[in-house]
Design a protein around this motif. Structure first.
Motif, PDB file in Angstrom:
ATOM      1  N   ALA A 227       8.191  -0.184  -8.755  1.00  0.00           N
ATOM      2  CA  ALA A 227       7.377   0.949  -9.207  1.00  0.00           C
ATOM      3  C   ALA A 227       6.702   0.617 -10.531  1.00  0.00           C
ATOM      4  CB  ALA A 227       8.255   2.193  -9.350  1.00  0.00           C
ATOM      5  N   GLU A 228       7.447   0.010 -11.442  1.00  0.00           N
ATOM      6  CA  GLU A 228       6.891  -0.351 -12.752  1.00  0.00           C
ATOM      7  C   GLU A 228       5.752  -1.346 -12.607  1.00  0.00           C
ATOM      8  OE1 GLU A 228       8.367  -2.944 -16.602  1.00  0.00           O
ATOM      9  OE2 GLU A 228       9.866  -1.863 -15.416  1.00  0.00           O
ATOM     10  N   ARG A 229       5.864  -2.258 -11.645  1.00  0.00           N
ATOM     11  CA  ARG A 229       4.825  -3.278 -11.450  1.00  0.00           C
ATOM     12  C   ARG A 229       3.600  -2.722 -10.724  1.00  0.00           C
ATOM     13  NH1 ARG A 229       7.116  -8.405 -11.739  1.00  0.00           N
ATOM     14  NH2 ARG A 229       8.904  -8.334 -13.158  1.00  0.00           N
ATOM     15  N   GLY A 230       3.711  -1.561 -10.087  1.00  0.00           N
ATOM     16  CA  GLY A 230       2.557  -0.945  -9.428  1.00  0.00           C
ATOM     17  C   GLY A 230       2.180  -1.583  -8.110  1.00  0.00           C
ATOM     18  N   VAL A 231       3.156  -1.850  -7.239  1.00  0.00           N
ATOM     19  CA  VAL A 231       2.859  -2.480  -5.952  1.00  0.00           C
ATOM     20  C   VAL A 231       2.119  -1.507  -5.037  1.00  0.00           C
ATOM     21  CG1 VAL A 231       4.857  -3.972  -6.163  1.00  0.00           C
ATOM     22  CG2 VAL A 231       5.055  -1.846  -4.862  1.00  0.00           C
ATOM     23  N   SER A 232       1.339  -2.060  -4.121  1.00  0.00           N
ATOM     24  CA  SER A 232       0.598  -1.236  -3.163  1.00  0.00           C
ATOM     25  C   SER A 232       1.264  -1.197  -1.800  1.00  0.00           C
ATOM     26  CB  SER A 232      -0.828  -1.766  -3.004  1.00  0.00           C
ATOM     27  OG  SER A 232      -0.827  -3.077  -2.435  1.00  0.00           O
ATOM     28  N   LEU A 233       2.118  -2.160  -1.511  1.00  0.00           N
ATOM     29  CA  LEU A 233       2.693  -2.307  -0.173  1.00  0.00           C
ATOM     30  C   LEU A 233       4.001  -3.063  -0.294  1.00  0.00           C
ATOM     31  CD1 LEU A 233       2.276  -2.125   2.980  1.00  0.00           C
ATOM     32  CD2 LEU A 233       1.141  -4.338   2.813  1.00  0.00           C
ATOM     33  N   LEU A 234       4.979  -2.669   0.528  1.00  0.00           N
ATOM     34  CA  LEU A 234       6.266  -3.350   0.587  1.00  0.00           C
ATOM     35  C   LEU A 234       6.555  -3.688   2.034  1.00  0.00           C
ATOM     36  CD1 LEU A 234       8.967  -4.260  -0.711  1.00  0.00           C
ATOM     37  CD2 LEU A 234       9.777  -1.896  -0.410  1.00  0.00           C
ATOM     38  N   GLY A 235       6.945  -4.914   2.288  1.00  0.00           N
ATOM     39  CA  GLY A 235       7.261  -5.329   3.652  1.00  0.00           C
ATOM     40  C   GLY A 235       8.467  -6.250   3.671  1.00  0.00           C
ATOM     41  N   ALA A 236       9.029  -6.444   4.866  1.00  0.00           N
ATOM     42  CA  ALA A 236      10.231  -7.275   4.987  1.00  0.00           C
ATOM     43  C   ALA A 236      10.408  -7.720   6.426  1.00  0.00           C
ATOM     44  CB  ALA A 236      11.466  -6.488   4.530  1.00  0.00           C
ATOM     45  N   ALA A 258      10.045   4.610  -1.477  1.00  0.00           N
ATOM     46  CA  ALA A 258       8.743   3.960  -1.350  1.00  0.00           C
ATOM     47  C   ALA A 258       7.704   4.919  -0.786  1.00  0.00           C
ATOM     48  CB  ALA A 258       8.856   2.716  -0.472  1.00  0.00           C
ATOM     49  N   VAL A 259       7.989   5.504   0.367  1.00  0.00           N
ATOM     50  CA  VAL A 259       6.978   6.290   1.073  1.00  0.00           C
ATOM     51  C   VAL A 259       6.835   7.685   0.477  1.00  0.00           C
ATOM     52  CG1 VAL A 259       6.275   7.227   3.308  1.00  0.00           C
ATOM     53  CG2 VAL A 259       7.372   4.975   3.193  1.00  0.00           C
ATOM     54  N   ALA A 260       7.949   8.415   0.376  1.00  0.00           N
ATOM     55  CA  ALA A 260       7.872   9.821  -0.018  1.00  0.00           C
ATOM     56  C   ALA A 260       7.703  10.009  -1.519  1.00  0.00           C
ATOM     57  CB  ALA A 260       9.116  10.566   0.462  1.00  0.00           C
ATOM     58  N   ALA A 261       8.257   9.114  -2.332  1.00  0.00           N
ATOM     59  CA  ALA A 261       8.135   9.267  -3.788  1.00  0.00           C
ATOM     60  C   ALA A 261       6.943   8.504  -4.353  1.00  0.00           C
ATOM     61  CB  ALA A 261       9.420   8.813  -4.478  1.00  0.00           C
ATOM     62  N   MET A 262       6.799   7.225  -3.977  1.00  0.00           N
ATOM     63  CA  MET A 262       5.798   6.354  -4.588  1.00  0.00           C
ATOM     64  C   MET A 262       4.492   6.273  -3.806  1.00  0.00           C
ATOM     65  SD  MET A 262       8.536   3.321  -5.452  1.00  0.00           S
ATOM     66  CE  MET A 262       7.292   2.073  -5.697  1.00  0.00           C
ATOM     67  N   GLY A 263       4.481   6.740  -2.551  1.00  0.00           N
ATOM     68  CA  GLY A 263       3.270   6.622  -1.743  1.00  0.00           C
ATOM     69  C   GLY A 263       2.965   5.197  -1.334  1.00  0.00           C
ATOM     70  N   VAL A 264       3.994   4.374  -1.205  1.00  0.00           N
ATOM     71  CA  VAL A 264       3.832   2.963  -0.832  1.00  0.00           C
ATOM     72  C   VAL A 264       4.130   2.806   0.654  1.00  0.00           C
ATOM     73  CG1 VAL A 264       4.723   0.624  -1.158  1.00  0.00           C
ATOM     74  CG2 VAL A 264       4.400   2.124  -3.131  1.00  0.00           C
ATOM     75  N   PRO A 265       3.134   2.506   1.491  1.00  0.00           N
ATOM     76  CA  PRO A 265       3.410   2.235   2.902  1.00  0.00           C
ATOM     77  C   PRO A 265       4.327   1.023   3.057  1.00  0.00           C
ATOM     78  CG  PRO A 265       1.075   2.672   2.564  1.00  0.00           C
ATOM     79  CD  PRO A 265       1.688   2.497   1.205  1.00  0.00           C
ATOM     80  N   LEU A 266       5.037   0.987   4.173  1.00  0.00           N
ATOM     81  CA  LEU A 266       5.981  -0.089   4.430  1.00  0.00           C
ATOM     82  C   LEU A 266       5.572  -0.882   5.666  1.00  0.00           C
ATOM     83  CD1 LEU A 266       9.435   1.689   3.932  1.00  0.00           C
ATOM     84  CD2 LEU A 266       8.211   0.251   2.296  1.00  0.00           C
ATOM     85  N   LEU A 267       5.797  -2.185   5.613  1.00  0.00           N
ATOM     86  CA  LEU A 267       5.694  -3.046   6.786  1.00  0.00           C
ATOM     87  C   LEU A 267       7.105  -3.423   7.212  1.00  0.00           C
ATOM     88  CD1 LEU A 267       2.797  -5.483   5.794  1.00  0.00           C
ATOM     89  CD2 LEU A 267       2.721  -3.753   7.597  1.00  0.00           C
ATOM     90  N   ASP A 268       7.462  -3.073   8.437  1.00  0.00           N
ATOM     91  CA  ASP A 268       8.807  -3.342   8.953  1.00  0.00           C
ATOM     92  C   ASP A 268       8.768  -4.442  10.012  1.00  0.00           C
ATOM     93  OD1 ASP A 268       9.644  -1.243   7.377  1.00  0.00           O
ATOM     94  OD2 ASP A 268       9.923   0.164   9.030  1.00  0.00           O
TER      95      ASP A 268
END
Length: 310
Positions: A227-236, A258-268
């Motif tokens: 969150a501090e780094r300001g990512v746009s997307l998280l995947g794994a 990620a999704v509900a708090a930060m608004g960061v979509p996820l790649l699963d």
């Protein structure tokens, strides 16, 4: 990294405080796009400069039609035209695809309408008010559009000198920072972070297992760093979450944050094995990533085959 079953348990009170600390509600006018709003044309140009030798690495799994311990809802694929109906030339061959893609077997994107916490989606929208039988009226995957940005592979097995992380092995904030140093990468504003645990290398060697019961993944204490780094997307190569969950009463706490708090979509469920090899060969773990979800009005996500370009 620890596999101690007693490591770093998190209470609901602590989790709720964490949720509040990383929340970005009210930050962007185009709230449906969440953290994808961070990516500007400058970010795209920066990503394009990372393409040096022209290697393109697809990250999506093969379409999975076989039931198993990690695929409870197999995808559908059947032929709808075998070219055997008399008609003017040319003969045509057609097929049908269908899938309930959220789960553990299909590479997919989670849009902002996919996860609600305490009844609320990102931005505080009441889920039951904006999602119905016709789909989502807020946070639809159609609102996201394509994403082109810098990608960073946190290749944890490569850092640790192992074939894979053990199911249930947590990735803490300190592990993320150590991986950055070891791999010579920086997680920064607008970038997409991909976390490799070696799940599919393990699966191909030892066979499938119930990944809902035990998966390597991010501990919630790693989320504030992202969150501090300001990512746009998280995947794994899993679904980013550590399982069993370290948070009492919440089965997917990283999804919530990620999704509900930060608004960061996820790649699963990405297959990161070829990317790991390509990055090792190139001696760099930063690249351009292109993610183009299907344009599904009202959709809570989309099957997807992202591409990394080195």
């Amino acid at each position: 990294m620890s596999t101690d079953p007693g490591v770093s348990r998190v209470s609901r009170q602590e989790f709720d405080a964490l949720f509040a600390s990383v929340r970005t509600w009210g930050r962007w006018a185009a709230a449906d796009r969440g953290a994808w709003n961070r990516v500007t044309p400058d970010h795209v140009r920066r990503a394009a400069a990372l393409v040096r030798d022209g290697t393109a690495v697809p990250l999506g799994l093969p379409w999975n039609t076989r039931s198993g311990p990690d695929n409870s809802r197999p995808a559908l694929h059947y032929m709808s035209d075998l070219g055997d109906v008399e008609a003017p030339e040319p003969a045509t061959y057609k097929d049908f695809l269908g899938v309930d893609y959220h789960g553990k077997a299909v590479s997919h994107l989670d849009a902002l309408s996919h996860v609600a916490y305490l009844g609320q989606l990102y931005e505080g929208h009441v889920a039951q008010e904006v999602i119905g039988a016709a789909g989502a009226r807020f946070g639809s995957v159609a609102a996201l559009g394509p994403l082109v940005t810098k990608g960073v592979l946190l290749d944890l097995p490569a850092v640790l000198g192992v074939d894979w992380l053990k199911p249930g092995q947590p990735v803490h904030a300190g592990d993320v920072a150590a991986a950055e140093r070891a791999l010579g990468v920086t997680v920064d504003d607008g970038c997409a972070v991909l976390v490799r645990s070696g799940r599919f290398r393990r699966r191909r060697k030892l066979g499938p297992w119930d990944v809902d019961a035990a998966s390597a993944g991010l501990h919630v204490d790693a989320v504030p760093l992202l969150a501090e780094r300001g990512v746009s997307l998280l995947g794994a190569d899993g679904d980013s979450d550590l399982r069993p969950s370290p948070v009492e009463g919440i089965h997917s706490p990283v999804h919530v944050l990620a999704v509900a708090a930060m608004g960061v979509p996820l790649l699963d469920n990405l297959d990161l094995e070829a990317l790991s090899a390509a990055c090792a060969g190139a001696g760099r773990y930063e690249f351009m990533i292109v993610v183009a979800p299907l344009n599904v009005p009202g959709g809570t996500g989309s099957p997807v085959n992202p591409v990394a370009l080195l």
